[in-house]
Motif scaffolding. Sequence first.
Motif, PDB file in Angstrom:
ATOM      1  N   GLN A 123       0.825  -0.995   0.024  1.00  0.00           N
ATOM      2  CA  GLN A 123      -0.440  -0.001   0.166  1.00  0.00           C
ATOM      3  C   GLN A 123       0.828   1.000   0.010  1.00  0.00           C
ATOM      4  O   GLN A 123       0.080   2.142  -0.657  1.00  0.00           O
ATOM      5  CB  GLN A 123      -0.841  -0.094   1.645  1.00  0.00           C
ATOM      6  CG  GLN A 123      -1.955  -0.929   1.601  1.00  0.00           C
ATOM      7  CD  GLN A 123      -2.914  -0.636   2.992  1.00  0.00           C
ATOM      8  OE1 GLN A 123      -2.860  -1.064   3.745  1.00  0.00           O
ATOM      9  NE2 GLN A 123      -3.708  -0.938   1.787  1.00  0.00           N
ATOM     10  N   LEU A 124       2.050   1.133   0.781  1.00  0.00           N
ATOM     11  CA  LEU A 124       2.768   2.843   0.719  1.00  0.00           C
ATOM     12  C   LEU A 124       3.836   2.631  -0.595  1.00  0.00           C
ATOM     13  O   LEU A 124       3.678   3.574  -1.028  1.00  0.00           O
ATOM     14  CB  LEU A 124       4.172   2.435   2.206  1.00  0.00           C
ATOM     15  CG  LEU A 124       5.197   3.007   2.257  1.00  0.00           C
ATOM     16  CD1 LEU A 124       4.062   4.324   2.352  1.00  0.00           C
ATOM     17  CD2 LEU A 124       5.654   2.969   2.906  1.00  0.00           C
ATOM     18  N   LEU A 125       4.208   1.601  -1.319  1.00  0.00           N
ATOM     19  CA  LEU A 125       4.716   1.897  -2.409  1.00  0.00           C
ATOM     20  C   LEU A 125       3.717   2.428  -3.598  1.00  0.00           C
ATOM     21  O   LEU A 125       3.980   3.164  -4.405  1.00  0.00           O
ATOM     22  CB  LEU A 125       5.337  -0.116  -3.241  1.00  0.00           C
ATOM     23  CG  LEU A 125       6.343  -0.490  -1.794  1.00  0.00           C
ATOM     24  CD1 LEU A 125       6.727  -1.300  -2.326  1.00  0.00           C
ATOM     25  CD2 LEU A 125       7.587   0.568  -1.709  1.00  0.00           C
ATOM     26  N   ALA A 126       2.438   1.714  -3.369  1.00  0.00           N
ATOM     27  CA  ALA A 126       1.869   2.232  -4.394  1.00  0.00           C
ATOM     28  C   ALA A 126       0.965   3.894  -3.651  1.00  0.00           C
ATOM     29  O   ALA A 126       1.456   3.889  -4.885  1.00  0.00           O
ATOM     30  CB  ALA A 126      -0.091   0.847  -4.327  1.00  0.00           C
ATOM     31  N   ALA A 127       0.999   4.117  -2.967  1.00  0.00           N
ATOM     32  CA  ALA A 127       0.989   5.885  -2.940  1.00  0.00           C
ATOM     33  C   ALA A 127       2.343   6.609  -2.769  1.00  0.00           C
ATOM     34  O   ALA A 127       1.712   8.047  -3.268  1.00  0.00           O
ATOM     35  CB  ALA A 127       0.450   5.617  -1.156  1.00  0.00           C
TER      36      ALA A 127
END
Length: 199
Positions: A123-127
Amino acid sequence: MTTKKILMLLGDYVEDYEVMVPFQALQMVGHTVHAVCPDKKAGEKVRTAVHDFEGDQTYSEKPGHNFTLNASFAEVKAENYDALVIPGGRAPEYIRLNRMVLEITRHFAQANKPIAAICHGLQLLAAADVLQGKNCTAYPACSTEVWRAGGTYVDVPANEVVIDGNLVTAPAWPAHPRWLAEFLKILGTRIEHLEMAAV
């Protein structure tokens, strides 16, 4: 072996195994690991949660340990680190709202430094918008976010990993043996097999 300096990005209710195991294992083989959380300093704690797979439609969640941070977020300079680890749990869901967390994450991706992310860590990499054109895996509920960020979600068993260049990803903590082994390869860590003396 060349010792690497590794940053871990955490928050409250990070998955217990996904912070404890890599934090200890990476130090065991000689690397320096700094575990940080936005708005917290070295010596402060984050709460952890244990996610288990017990036959329900999704994971169950139980209280984990309190984990003591060993570095201060405000003092982090991403350029001083060789690699990044992003554990899962509920932490990535909200630390991705922090501008500095996103900037730090982008530094590692843009500099092509090793990144290990597991479970909800994607989720962090996507954000941070760093999954474009990357093959990766995550907890299945995060697959939509991977696709929307331009990545290719690869559905693998919970104990498997996906490697794409500098990025090593896994769906959940059952993958720790492979996830950490592949991350160590990218770090250039060589482990000599030791003969254990009979006791």
